[in-house]
Design a protein around this motif. Structure first.
Motif, PDB file in Angstrom:
ATOM      1  N   ILE A  62      93.154 -12.213  13.930  1.00  0.00           N
ATOM      2  CA  ILE A  62      91.746 -12.634  13.871  1.00  0.00           C
ATOM      3  C   ILE A  62      91.232 -12.239  12.485  1.00  0.00           C
ATOM      4  N   GLY A  63      90.853 -13.244  11.685  1.00  0.00           N
ATOM      5  CA  GLY A  63      90.399 -12.987  10.307  1.00  0.00           C
ATOM      6  C   GLY A  63      91.459 -13.407   9.309  1.00  0.00           C
ATOM      7  N   THR A 122      99.640 -17.166  14.566  1.00  0.00           N
ATOM      8  CA  THR A 122      98.418 -17.969  14.569  1.00  0.00           C
ATOM      9  C   THR A 122      97.349 -17.110  13.941  1.00  0.00           C
ATOM     10  N   THR A 123      96.674 -17.640  12.920  1.00  0.00           N
ATOM     11  CA  THR A 123      95.594 -16.864  12.328  1.00  0.00           C
ATOM     12  C   THR A 123      94.318 -17.691  12.390  1.00  0.00           C
ATOM     13  N   GLY A 144      87.132 -16.197  16.329  1.00  0.00           N
ATOM     14  CA  GLY A 144      88.279 -15.429  16.812  1.00  0.00           C
ATOM     15  C   GLY A 144      87.974 -14.595  18.049  1.00  0.00           C
ATOM     16  N   TRP A 145      86.700 -14.378  18.352  1.00  0.00           N
ATOM     17  CA  TRP A 145      86.309 -13.589  19.534  1.00  0.00           C
ATOM     18  C   TRP A 145      86.870 -14.237  20.806  1.00  0.00           C
ATOM     19  N   ALA A 146      87.056 -15.571  20.771  1.00  0.00           N
ATOM     20  CA  ALA A 146      87.580 -16.279  21.946  1.00  0.00           C
ATOM     21  C   ALA A 146      89.116 -16.271  21.980  1.00  0.00           C
ATOM     22  N   GLY A 147      89.756 -15.752  20.925  1.00  0.00           N
ATOM     23  CA  GLY A 147      91.214 -15.821  20.866  1.00  0.00           C
ATOM     24  C   GLY A 147      91.670 -17.263  20.681  1.00  0.00           C
ATOM     25  N   VAL A 148      92.959 -17.521  20.906  1.00  0.00           N
ATOM     26  CA  VAL A 148      93.482 -18.896  20.802  1.00  0.00           C
ATOM     27  C   VAL A 148      94.425 -19.078  21.997  1.00  0.00           C
ATOM     28  N   GLU A 149      93.802 -19.373  23.138  1.00  0.00           N
ATOM     29  CA  GLU A 149      94.553 -19.384  24.401  1.00  0.00           C
ATOM     30  C   GLU A 149      95.768 -20.317  24.354  1.00  0.00           C
ATOM     31  N   GLN A 177      94.890 -12.622  26.729  1.00  0.00           N
ATOM     32  CA  GLN A 177      95.923 -13.394  26.018  1.00  0.00           C
ATOM     33  C   GLN A 177      97.073 -12.525  25.506  1.00  0.00           C
ATOM     34  N   LEU A 178      96.977 -11.208  25.785  1.00  0.00           N
ATOM     35  CA  LEU A 178      98.028 -10.272  25.345  1.00  0.00           C
ATOM     36  C   LEU A 178      99.024 -10.054  26.480  1.00  0.00           C
ATOM     37  N   LYS A 179     100.334 -10.116  26.160  1.00  0.00           N
ATOM     38  CA  LYS A 179     101.340  -9.905  27.212  1.00  0.00           C
ATOM     39  C   LYS A 179     101.293  -8.453  27.699  1.00  0.00           C
TER      40      LYS A 179
END
Ligand SMILES: C[S@@+](CC[C@H](N)C(=O)[O-])C[C@H]1O[C@@H](n2cnc3c(N)ncnc32)[C@H](O)[C@@H]1O
Length: 379
Positions: free
Chosen positions: A95-96, A117-118, A148-153, A177-179
């Motif tokens: 993110i960023g 993914t950035t 980026g607060w929403a992530g990238v599902e 979204q984190l394993k």
């Protein structure tokens, strides 16, 4: 010497310095990534000496001068990559995106079987990052425009998530979204003037810090930004845990007055970490002088009224400066001497989802934010 050769030499010199200073283990994956990915590809038009000077380079500012994008200091980039422990084949979210430099380093770490993914909120920054990543031939990195607060599902779930912008809370979407067993590294605003890059491991539905490093990042933009932030007052950048018109007005009044200056006492490492965590009147001031950063850390007291700070100049020399009533100077000195300093790296931090029970009995401090409570125990 040709510019490319000169850049290669300067890069090797910078990385060797990071290894010598213990930031990166020699011959590690992070060492190799730094030697392969050249920072000047991501900072076109910046003087090579500055590119390879191990300093943050601001690349974009708001009209009022506040920085909103930069290539972070290589030593901090390296420390956070060590914390993240991205491995070949991993799927990583950053993110960023900024210049794309860190994403390209991540691309090297995950190798051809992994993906990065950035995401960046600023379309112009994204376009520039894409161009730099092409020069770097970072074909396993994709740049997404958005918050980026929403992530990238759609690119997840991720083995690793790294925020390279300061946050005041964690996004629940990142955790979703984190394993399981994955690592999430984020520069977390703990208290005024106190940020830490925390590597949280996701385990049994909870998040526990696996490592903590000191850091300083500009703050996230958008709805996830939260209350904390910076204000420009009397030539200083002042950090506030929440907007505080009363304190801001007091600082506006006190800072232009001539301070009484004296020698600083012996300052044990970690004195301000302790003060920032437990003292609600702690203050942190920052300004960029001609020779480098000048930092003021201390206490503000509305009842005096007064402000007392330890001012550290770019050479590391310290003085005490007292603005307003003298009593506040005594209060600062008593506070410095009143308890053992706290080593940031040795803290225990767990992040507990809002509404879930906390199993820590006597934390040093609990920071309550909308999504998570950060339960911090001392060392
Ligand atoms: C310190 S820079 C990142 C440095 C970058 N990783 C590099 O290697 O150059 C922080 C970046 O976060 C971005 N940013 C701020 N708020 C954001 C948000 N809500 N979502 C995504 N990116 C954001 C800024 O536009 C800025 O480019």
């Amino acid at each position: 010497m040709r510019a490319t050769e000169q850049a290669e030499q300067l890069n090797d010199h910078m990385v060797t310095g990071l290894v010598r200073d213990g930031v990166i283990p020699a011959d590690s994956a992070v060492d190799r990534a730094f030697r392969t990915v050249k920072r000047h590809w991501f900072l076109p038009g910046t003087d090579l000496d500055q590119v390879y000077a191990n300093v943050a380079v601001v690349t974009r500012r708001r009209p009022d001068g506040v920085p909103i994008s930069s290539s972070s200091q290589p030593a901090i980039v390296a420390r956070m990559l060590q914390q993240l422990d991205a491995l070949p084949g991993h799927r990583v979210l950053e993110i960023g995106a900024g210049t794309g430099y860190n994403a390209a380093l991540l691309g090297q770490l995950v190798g051809p079987d992994g993906t990065v993914t950035t995401i960046d909120v600023d379309p112009e920054i994204c376009a520039a990052a894409e161009g730099h990543l092409q020069v770097a031939e970072a074909s396993n990195v994709s740049v997404i425009r958005g918050d980026g607060w929403a992530g990238v599902e759609e690119h997840g779930p991720f083995d690793r998530i790294e925020a390279t912008v300061g946050v005041w809370d964690l996004s629940t979407r990142w955790v979703e979204q984190l394993k399981p067993d994955g690592l999430l590294v984020a520069p977390l605003w703990l208290r005024t003037g106190l940020q830490a890059s925390v590597a949280f491991r996701r385990r049994n539905g909870g998040l526990k810090a696996a490592s903590i490093e000191p850091c300083g990042f500009m703050t996230l933009r958008g709805p996830g930004a939260g209350d904390a932030g910076y204000e420009q007052i009397g030539g200083w950048t002042v950090s506030f845990d929440e907007p505080s018109p009363t304190r801001a007005a007091l600082l506006e009044r006190l800072l232009p007055t001539p301070p009484r200056t004296g020698p600083a006492p012996d300052l044990p490492a970690g004195w301000f970490t302790r003060m920032a965590l437990i003292e609600p009147d702690a203050v942190h001031l920052f300004s960029l002088g001609r020779d480098g950063p000048v930092v003021g850390r201390g206490v503000i007291d509305a009842s005096v009224p007064g402000l007392a700070v330890i001012v550290s100049d770019p050479r590391g020399a310290n003085t005490v400066q007292v603005f307003g009533g003298e009593e506040v100077g005594g209060r600062l000195l008593r506070m410095i001497g009143s308890g053992p300093p706290i080593e940031l790296r040795n803290l225990f931090i767990s992040a507990v989802r809002a509404g879930e029970p906390v199993d820590e009995h006597q934390p040093l401090v609990t920071l309550t934010r909308p999504n998570f409570r950060f339960v911090i125990s001392g060392n």
